[in-house]
Design a protein around this motif. Structure first.
Motif, mmCIF file in Angstrom:
data_model
loop_
_atom_site.group_PDB
_atom_site.id
_atom_site.type_symbol
_atom_site.label_atom_id
_atom_site.label_comp_id
_atom_site.label_asym_id
_atom_site.label_seq_id
_atom_site.Cartn_x
_atom_site.Cartn_y
_atom_site.Cartn_z
ATOM 1 N N GLU A 186 0.834 -1.206 0.000
ATOM 2 C CA GLU A 186 0.000 0.000 0.000
ATOM 3 C C GLU A 186 0.875 1.264 0.000
ATOM 4 O OE1 GLU A 186 -2.713 0.915 3.461
ATOM 5 O OE2 GLU A 186 -4.068 -0.190 2.138
ATOM 6 N N THR A 207 2.562 1.797 -3.365
ATOM 7 C CA THR A 207 1.615 2.379 -4.331
ATOM 8 C C THR A 207 1.451 3.876 -4.077
ATOM 9 O OG1 THR A 207 0.444 0.270 -4.307
ATOM 10 C CG2 THR A 207 -0.711 2.142 -5.292
ATOM 11 N N ALA A 260 -8.612 4.050 -0.571
ATOM 12 C CA ALA A 260 -8.749 2.813 -1.355
ATOM 13 C C ALA A 260 -8.906 3.148 -2.835
ATOM 14 C CB ALA A 260 -9.947 2.007 -0.858
ATOM 15 N N GLU A 261 -9.632 4.209 -3.108
ATOM 16 C CA GLU A 261 -9.832 4.622 -4.502
ATOM 17 C C GLU A 261 -8.528 5.128 -5.122
ATOM 18 O OE1 GLU A 261 -13.174 7.276 -6.804
ATOM 19 O OE2 GLU A 261 -13.485 6.763 -4.708
ATOM 20 N N GLN A 269 -5.558 4.243 -4.297
ATOM 21 C CA GLN A 269 -4.711 3.068 -4.521
ATOM 22 C C GLN A 269 -5.091 2.387 -5.845
ATOM 23 O OE1 GLN A 269 -2.638 0.860 -2.041
ATOM 24 N NE2 GLN A 269 -1.996 2.896 -1.502
ATOM 25 N N ARG A 270 -6.383 2.191 -6.033
ATOM 26 C CA ARG A 270 -6.858 1.516 -7.250
ATOM 27 C C ARG A 270 -6.484 2.335 -8.494
ATOM 28 N NH1 ARG A 270 -11.171 2.383 -10.087
ATOM 29 N NH2 ARG A 270 -12.268 3.545 -8.467
ATOM 30 N N ILE A 271 -6.668 3.650 -8.403
ATOM 31 C CA ILE A 271 -6.368 4.520 -9.547
ATOM 32 C C ILE A 271 -4.897 4.401 -9.935
ATOM 33 C CG2 ILE A 271 -6.141 6.947 -10.230
ATOM 34 C CD1 ILE A 271 -8.708 7.435 -8.488
ATOM 35 N N THR A 272 -4.025 4.466 -8.934
ATOM 36 C CA THR A 272 -2.587 4.373 -9.237
ATOM 37 C C THR A 272 -2.253 3.035 -9.874
ATOM 38 O OG1 THR A 272 -2.016 5.875 -7.463
ATOM 39 C CG2 THR A 272 -0.276 4.413 -8.215
ATOM 40 N N ARG A 273 -2.794 1.955 -9.295
ATOM 41 C CA ARG A 273 -2.465 0.619 -9.812
ATOM 42 C C ARG A 273 -3.056 0.387 -11.199
ATOM 43 N NH1 ARG A 273 -3.285 -2.756 -4.125
ATOM 44 N NH2 ARG A 273 -1.695 -1.578 -2.980
ATOM 45 N N ASP A 274 -4.031 1.200 -11.585
ATOM 46 C CA ASP A 274 -4.643 1.061 -12.919
ATOM 47 C C ASP A 274 -3.940 1.909 -13.986
ATOM 48 O OD1 ASP A 274 -6.487 -0.788 -12.175
ATOM 49 O OD2 ASP A 274 -8.172 0.604 -12.008
ATOM 50 N N ARG A 296 1.844 -0.178 -14.085
ATOM 51 C CA ARG A 296 1.955 -1.557 -14.583
ATOM 52 C C ARG A 296 3.341 -1.783 -15.206
ATOM 53 N NH1 ARG A 296 -3.516 -3.608 -15.393
ATOM 54 N NH2 ARG A 296 -4.680 -2.544 -13.747
#
Ligand SMILES: [Zn+2]
Length: 392
Positions: free
Chosen positions: A26, A29, A55-56, A58-63, A68
């Motif tokens: 976490e 990220t 949480a959002e 985190q998801r945005i960065t990983r997307d 990637r």
């Protein structure tokens, strides 16, 4: 395909960082998120980040494609699966064993030899010697004017003392503290539409007086514009380059007044034409404007940082489009990396791949010979920056 893996890389724009030790997936990220999209950065700026929002983020960065890609580069480096948890385990083990040794191996793999770092972020400023002591590469500090302006505004001093302290502090950094250049993020504050006449003697005095009396009326912009012009003069006097943030940035940027074109009046003005100016981020996504300015203004340079790596697969297009107008000798590589050494690493890997592809296309299209393309790669990745900053 032109092979650039062996070439040294100077990262002309990035930020200093300390060894943070092992991190959770976490935190990894968060710390590598673009544009201030991390909990730490937002909370430092006074923004409340609830767990839902976190949480959002985190998801945005990983997307993002950038993230990637970074996982793929690190997986190849460690010889493991491109899976965040596995990579973080590997990097934590390496960091715990020997942080500097880990960064040495990482940067050797990308060819990174030098970080030209803007010490104005993060705040409070990191100590240059401490940062250098942890890193196995050359660290070249750059002095940012905005923290100085903020400090001076907090003091109960009149204009003549304000002006004197501003000059003295910049001169001291350049002459005695090893700083090799000046930087401004005025695009984050009042924008790049700066009149070259802002240096008229009265403007600073009147603007500070109006600020002190709470009059507003654009007085802060007048003061900042005046001080930016003064910084250009000091750069000329001390024979160092000025970096000006252009284009996208963290979420606080003035996204309307960040276009390089807004600087045209200022930079073509006779009094400032002598200053070597690096348009940081090459104004991405307005990089065509910056490239044009590097063509018609003899002392203006383009730095491809931030677009590379954070715009992911735009890296190839950025190099390709910047080289449409910008002379080869005016394009410099940078990453805008911060917080963790892995950002600078993946950025250098991505830049080498993208530049190799673009230069190969230029050879195929008879724009350059293979020897010229090879020479251009060396200049863009390191040579131009070394010449601009007069590094040995
Ligand atoms: Zn930056």
């Amino acid at each position: 395909m032109l092979e650039l893996a062996h070439l040294p890389v100077v990262d002309v724009h990035c930020h200093p960082f300390r060894n943070r030790g092992p991190v959770t997936a976490e935190q990894f990220t968060d710390l590598t998120a673009f544009g201030g999209g991390s909990r730490e950065y937002m909370e430092a700026g006074g923004v409340v980040v609830t767990d839902d929002v976190h949480a959002e983020l985190q998801r945005i960065t990983r997307d993002t494609l950038y993230f990637r890609r970074m996982l793929r580069d690190l997986a190849a480096f460690f010889g493991c699966e491109p899976d965040l948890a596995t990579i973080v385990t590997h990097r934590n083990r390496a960091v715990t064993e020997d942080y500097t040794g880990y960064v040495r191996r990482l940067y050797a793999d990308a060819g990174l030899t030098t970080l030209i770092a803007d010490f104005g972020m993060p705040l409070p400023m990191l100590d240059v010697d401490t940062v250098q002591s942890e890193l196995p590469v050359e660290v070249v500090p750059i002095f940012r004017i905005e923290p100085l302006i903020a400090d001076l505004l907090k003091l109960n001093i009149g204009w003549s003392e304000f002006r004197q302290r501003y000059d003295d502090e910049i001169a001291d950094a350049l002459q005695h503290r090893g700083y090799k250049g000046v930087k401004s993020i005025i695009a984050y504050r009042t924008g790049l539409d700066i009149s070259p006449l802002s240096r008229t003697p009265d403007q600073g005095y009147q603007a500070l007086d109006a600020i002190r009396r709470g009059l507003g009326g654009g007085s802060m912009k007048k003061l900042r514009d005046h001080l930016l012009c003064r910084a250009l003069e000091l750069c000329m006097a001390h024979d160092v380059p000025m970096q000006i943030h252009t284009g996208m940035g963290d979420f606080e940027v003035n996204l309307v007044y960040c276009r390089p074109a807004y600087l045209m009046d200022l930079l073509r003005f006779p009094a400032y034409r002598g200053c070597r100016v690096l348009l940081v981020h090459t104004g991405y996504p307005y990089h065509g404007e910056a490239a044009y300015m590097a063509n018609v203004l003899p002392r203006v340079y383009c730095d491809v940082s931030e677009g590379i790596p954070f715009a992911g697969h735009a890296a190839r297009r950025i190099f390709s489009e910047v080289l449409e107008m910008a002379p080869i000798s005016k394009v410099v590589y940078g990453s805008d990396g911060y917080t963790l050494p892995e950002i600078n690493y993946t950025s250098a890997k991505l830049a080498k791949q993208a530049l190799g592809q673009v230069l190969t296309d230029l050879v195929t299209d008879h724009m350059l010979s293979e020897a010229e393309a090879q020479e251009a790669a060396g200049l863009i990745l390191a040579g131009n920056a070394r010449a601009l900053y007069q590094l040995a």
